[in-house]
Design an enzyme around this catalytic site. Sequence first.
Site, short mmCIF file in Angstrom:
data_model
loop_
_atom_site.label_atom_id
_atom_site.label_comp_id
_atom_site.label_asym_id
_atom_site.label_seq_id
_atom_site.Cartn_x
_atom_site.Cartn_y
_atom_site.Cartn_z
N PRO A 89 -52.81 -12.01 -1.39
CG PRO A 89 -53.50 -12.32 -3.60
CD PRO A 89 -53.55 -12.94 -2.24
CD GLU A 116 -60.74 -15.49 -8.02
OE1 GLU A 116 -60.41 -14.31 -7.89
OE2 GLU A 116 -60.09 -16.32 -8.68
NE ARG A 158 -33.65 -18.21 9.83
CZ ARG A 158 -32.93 -17.10 9.94
NH1 ARG A 158 -33.53 -15.94 10.12
NH2 ARG A 158 -31.62 -17.14 9.89
CG ASP A 173 -30.53 -13.87 8.95
OD1 ASP A 173 -29.50 -14.52 8.87
OD2 ASP A 173 -31.59 -14.28 9.44
N1 ADE Z 1 -52.15 -16.17 -1.62
C1 ADE Z 1 -52.17 -15.97 -2.95
N2 ADE Z 1 -51.21 -15.15 -3.33
C2 ADE Z 1 -50.53 -14.78 -2.21
C3 ADE Z 1 -49.44 -13.93 -1.93
N3 ADE Z 1 -48.80 -13.25 -2.88
N4 ADE Z 1 -49.04 -13.81 -0.65
C4 ADE Z 1 -49.69 -14.46 0.32
N5 ADE Z 1 -50.73 -15.27 0.13
C5 ADE Z 1 -51.15 -15.43 -1.12
#
Ligand code: ADE
Length: 233
Positions: A89, A116, A158, A173
């Site tokens: 994230p 984490e 793809r 797309d």
């Molecule tokens: N791992 C945990 N959350 C994630 C996210 N939002 N995007 C990619 N990998 C992740």
Amino acid sequence: MSVDVVTIFPEYLAPLRSSLLGKAIERGQVRVDVHDLRTWTGDPHRTVDDTPYGGGPGMVMLPEPWGRALDAIAPPDGPGQPRLVVPSPAGRRFSQSVAEELAGEPWLLFGCGRYEGIDARVLDYAGQRMVVDEISLGDYVLCGGEVAVLAILEAVARLIPGVLGNALSASEDSFSPAVDGLLEAPAYTKPAVWRGLEVPEVLLSGHHGNIARWRREESVRRTRARRPDLLGD
Ligand code: ADE
């Protein structure tokens, strides 16, 4: 394209073998190897994590199993190095243009973090010999990188020439530059009337100019309603 995935849940990646990507693997267009990180642990409990230095919640993945995994899959003195993709994230945001970038790579190595995350030195170590890319699917937190790898790989596969049956459909797309960053218009197939619901008449008219205009207008309407950010509104 060659793909390696390192995870503590190899079974999570089973869907890679089905559908479009599965066919690409069968045809030899893509090679995919999924590796269990615990292969490279050194204790009877096959430990992959420990508490974070500095305190805080959760566990952090140990550097040593990751270091061994990287060295085994992509030896430092090997003929080439993969691009290391670590879903997180905290990474840069995934998009169609990132998918296009990755589709041009001969070798991708995905590292799935859990808990984490992975000890930050692992990415520094890998960065000494390979391009390291932390990628986020969006502003939400998953339990680990596995689902992100499935999503990223499907988007990338793809785009590889010959993988999609219809070469045009990838370039048309939603989000592809060919449609100017607009969402796609709705699509319909037979029958023309289904449970009292009709297909828009223009699509049955055979008038290509009017159909193209209608699709364009629907694209703009949808984009304005759902994704005004794409219009810069
Ligand atoms: N791992 C945990 N959350 C994630 C996210 N939002 N995007 C990619 N990998 C992740």
